[in-house]
Motif scaffolding. Structure first.
Motif, mmCIF file in Angstrom:
data_model
loop_
_atom_site.group_PDB
_atom_site.id
_atom_site.type_symbol
_atom_site.label_atom_id
_atom_site.label_comp_id
_atom_site.label_asym_id
_atom_site.label_seq_id
_atom_site.Cartn_x
_atom_site.Cartn_y
_atom_site.Cartn_z
ATOM 1 N N LEU A 133 16.062 -58.990 46.007
ATOM 2 C CA LEU A 133 16.752 -59.361 44.769
ATOM 3 C C LEU A 133 15.720 -59.657 43.691
ATOM 4 O O LEU A 133 14.635 -60.165 43.981
ATOM 5 C CB LEU A 133 17.615 -60.618 44.980
ATOM 6 N N THR A 134 16.057 -59.347 42.465
ATOM 7 C CA THR A 134 15.166 -59.653 41.349
ATOM 8 C C THR A 134 15.421 -61.094 40.895
ATOM 9 O O THR A 134 16.504 -61.649 41.154
ATOM 10 C CB THR A 134 15.422 -58.713 40.150
ATOM 11 N N PRO A 135 14.460 -61.695 40.197
ATOM 12 C CA PRO A 135 14.701 -63.034 39.646
ATOM 13 C C PRO A 135 15.951 -63.079 38.758
ATOM 14 O O PRO A 135 16.694 -64.062 38.793
ATOM 15 C CB PRO A 135 13.428 -63.325 38.855
ATOM 16 N N LEU A 136 16.206 -62.019 38.007
ATOM 17 C CA LEU A 136 17.396 -61.979 37.162
ATOM 18 C C LEU A 136 18.674 -62.000 38.007
ATOM 19 O O LEU A 136 19.642 -62.695 37.673
ATOM 20 C CB LEU A 136 17.381 -60.747 36.250
ATOM 21 N N GLN A 137 18.686 -61.274 39.105
ATOM 22 C CA GLN A 137 19.854 -61.283 39.987
ATOM 23 C C GLN A 137 20.087 -62.681 40.565
ATOM 24 O O GLN A 137 21.227 -63.129 40.683
ATOM 25 C CB GLN A 137 19.678 -60.268 41.121
ATOM 26 N N ILE A 138 19.013 -63.359 40.912
ATOM 27 C CA ILE A 138 19.122 -64.719 41.453
ATOM 28 C C ILE A 138 19.659 -65.666 40.381
ATOM 29 O O ILE A 138 20.530 -66.499 40.654
ATOM 30 C CB ILE A 138 17.763 -65.197 42.005
ATOM 31 N N GLU A 139 19.163 -65.532 39.155
ATOM 32 C CA GLU A 139 19.655 -66.364 38.050
ATOM 33 C C GLU A 139 21.140 -66.128 37.803
ATOM 34 O O GLU A 139 21.897 -67.077 37.580
ATOM 35 C CB GLU A 139 18.844 -66.104 36.782
ATOM 36 N N LYS A 140 21.572 -64.886 37.839
ATOM 37 C CA LYS A 140 22.989 -64.556 37.643
ATOM 38 C C LYS A 140 23.839 -65.150 38.780
ATOM 39 O O LYS A 140 24.928 -65.674 38.543
ATOM 40 C CB LYS A 140 23.207 -63.044 37.576
ATOM 41 N N LEU A 141 23.336 -65.044 40.001
ATOM 42 C CA LEU A 141 24.026 -65.627 41.150
ATOM 43 C C LEU A 141 24.183 -67.134 40.954
ATOM 44 O O LEU A 141 25.268 -67.694 41.157
ATOM 45 C CB LEU A 141 23.256 -65.333 42.439
ATOM 46 N N MET A 142 23.120 -67.801 40.534
ATOM 47 C CA MET A 142 23.173 -69.246 40.327
ATOM 48 C C MET A 142 24.143 -69.604 39.211
ATOM 49 O O MET A 142 24.894 -70.582 39.325
ATOM 50 C CB MET A 142 21.779 -69.807 40.058
ATOM 51 N N GLU A 143 24.163 -68.835 38.140
ATOM 52 C CA GLU A 143 25.129 -69.068 37.058
ATOM 53 C C GLU A 143 26.556 -68.984 37.590
ATOM 54 O O GLU A 143 27.399 -69.832 37.269
ATOM 55 C CB GLU A 143 24.954 -68.040 35.936
ATOM 56 N N SER A 144 26.820 -67.974 38.387
ATOM 57 C CA SER A 144 28.167 -67.804 38.945
ATOM 58 C C SER A 144 28.534 -68.957 39.875
ATOM 59 O O SER A 144 29.650 -69.494 39.807
ATOM 60 C CB SER A 144 28.268 -66.480 39.710
#
Length: 154
Positions: A133-144
């Motif tokens: 996973l990219t850092p951006l994908q992880i950030e999006k996951l955390m936002e959700s």
């Protein structure tokens, strides 16, 4: 219930467990706890102690009730964990100078050292968890996840 969420609910006619978001949230959490407990076993620390130590590192001198909120645990359970950690020499407790009814908790030097070891080990679990996973994908996951948590919290 609106139709837009029907596919994700067990009451749906064509329900598939793989489509139920909370199934995956609990599966991920359970596997994470298993991996964390396995890694922490060599230090004699379990996941509940880890959670409290890390929370206390981020909020030094927190009250037991603040820690309870941070680790999403009942007050009685948090109190038991605090006193286990106190017996093990990782934390100290004291009465709040402004309100003696409030018990505050702080890390001892041994607690800071253990938290440092825990954080090093958690880095390994984190890398394993998010491989691919990219850092951006992880950030999006955390936002959700934060959004869902807020929805459930009120």
């Amino acid at each position: 219930m609106t139709k837009k969420y029907a596919k994700f609910l067990p009451s749906s006619e064509d329900f598939n467990l793989d489509d139920f978001p909370f199934y995956w949230i609990t599966q991920v959490h359970a596997q994470y706890v298993l991996n964390v407990d396995h890694v922490l076993k060599k230090f004699g620390v379990d996941n509940s102690r880890r959670r409290l130590l890390v929370a206390l590192e981020t909020k030094p001198d927190a009250s037991v009730s603040e820690l309870s909120e941070m680790i999403v645990s009942k007050m009685s359970t948090t109190t038991k964990i605090v006193y286990r950690l106190k017996d093990e020499g990782y934390v100290e407790t004291y009465s709040c100078p402004n309100d003696a009814r409030i018990t505050r908790v702080k890390l001892t030097e041994a607690g800071r050292q253990m938290t440092s070891k825990i954080n090093d080990l958690m880095g390994v679990v984190l890398e394993q968890s998010f491989e691919g996973l990219t850092p951006l994908q992880i950030e999006k996951l955390m936002e959700s996840l934060k959004h869902i948590f807020r929805n459930l919290s009120h």
